[in-house]
Design a protein around this motif. Structure first.
Motif, PDB file in Angstrom:
ATOM      1  N   ASP A   6      -3.331   2.350  -0.552  1.00  0.00           N
ATOM      2  CA  ASP A   6      -4.403   1.412  -0.871  1.00  0.00           C
ATOM      3  C   ASP A   6      -5.172   1.905  -2.081  1.00  0.00           C
ATOM      4  OD1 ASP A   6      -3.814  -0.252   1.248  1.00  0.00           O
ATOM      5  OD2 ASP A   6      -5.099   0.866   2.626  1.00  0.00           O
ATOM      6  N   ALA A   7      -5.725   0.980  -2.839  1.00  0.00           N
ATOM      7  CA  ALA A   7      -6.501   1.352  -4.016  1.00  0.00           C
ATOM      8  C   ALA A   7      -7.903   1.805  -3.623  1.00  0.00           C
ATOM      9  CB  ALA A   7      -6.581   0.192  -4.988  1.00  0.00           C
ATOM     10  N   ARG A   8      -8.476   1.172  -2.580  1.00  0.00           N
ATOM     11  CA  ARG A   8      -9.834   1.523  -2.140  1.00  0.00           C
ATOM     12  C   ARG A   8      -9.748   2.540  -1.017  1.00  0.00           C
ATOM     13  NH1 ARG A   8     -13.295  -1.142  -4.793  1.00  0.00           N
ATOM     14  NH2 ARG A   8     -15.079  -0.514  -3.588  1.00  0.00           N
ATOM     15  N   ILE A   9     -10.425   3.664  -1.218  1.00  0.00           N
ATOM     16  CA  ILE A   9     -10.410   4.721  -0.216  1.00  0.00           C
ATOM     17  C   ILE A   9     -11.841   5.072   0.176  1.00  0.00           C
ATOM     18  CG2 ILE A   9      -8.212   5.735  -0.910  1.00  0.00           C
ATOM     19  CD1 ILE A   9      -9.803   7.767  -2.559  1.00  0.00           C
ATOM     20  N   HIS A  40      -8.091   3.674  -8.755  1.00  0.00           N
ATOM     21  CA  HIS A  40      -7.502   3.322 -10.050  1.00  0.00           C
ATOM     22  C   HIS A  40      -8.569   3.157 -11.131  1.00  0.00           C
ATOM     23  CE1 HIS A  40      -3.684   2.949  -8.098  1.00  0.00           C
ATOM     24  NE2 HIS A  40      -4.136   2.000  -7.293  1.00  0.00           N
ATOM     25  N   ASN A  41      -9.728   2.609 -10.767  1.00  0.00           N
ATOM     26  CA  ASN A  41     -10.798   2.386 -11.749  1.00  0.00           C
ATOM     27  C   ASN A  41     -11.655   3.631 -11.969  1.00  0.00           C
ATOM     28  OD1 ASN A  41      -9.946  -0.226 -11.930  1.00  0.00           O
ATOM     29  ND2 ASN A  41     -11.497  -1.023 -10.544  1.00  0.00           N
ATOM     30  N   THR A  42     -11.879   4.436 -10.928  1.00  0.00           N
ATOM     31  CA  THR A  42     -12.711   5.641 -11.039  1.00  0.00           C
ATOM     32  C   THR A  42     -11.942   6.845 -10.503  1.00  0.00           C
ATOM     33  OG1 THR A  42     -13.695   5.090  -8.920  1.00  0.00           O
ATOM     34  CG2 THR A  42     -14.952   4.507 -10.885  1.00  0.00           C
ATOM     35  N   PRO A  43     -11.090   7.452 -11.317  1.00  0.00           N
ATOM     36  CA  PRO A  43     -10.331   8.610 -10.838  1.00  0.00           C
ATOM     37  C   PRO A  43     -11.179   9.881 -10.734  1.00  0.00           C
ATOM     38  CG  PRO A  43      -9.791   8.176 -13.117  1.00  0.00           C
ATOM     39  CD  PRO A  43     -10.705   7.067 -12.667  1.00  0.00           C
TER      40      PRO A  43
END
Length: 68
Positions: A6-9, A40-43
């Motif tokens: 998932d992208a949101r963790i 993905h947006n804030t690594p």
């Protein structure tokens, strides 16, 4: 269909001022907020201004590693 990761963790955020004063040594989870971020947006590690219920001020809360 959805892929495996998932992208949101969910991430834990901890008050930096409370830890820096040495008050947070005996109990590590009293100033932890749970928030979500999109990896993905804030690594990088996330930093947010949140109200600390123990300092009674808005302080910087930083992302920490997993909660024990």
């Amino acid at each position: 269909m959805a892929k495996g990761k998932d992208a949101r963790i969910p991430i834990p955020l901890e008050c930096t001022a409370f830890v820096r004063n040495g008050v947070n040594k005996e109990s590590t989870d009293i100033t932890i907020f749970i928030n979500q971020k999109n990896r993905h947006n804030t690594p990088n590690r996330l930093e947010l201004l949140k109200l600390c219920p123990y300092c009674y001020k808005h302080t910087i809360h930083r992302e920490i590693k997993k909660i024990d």
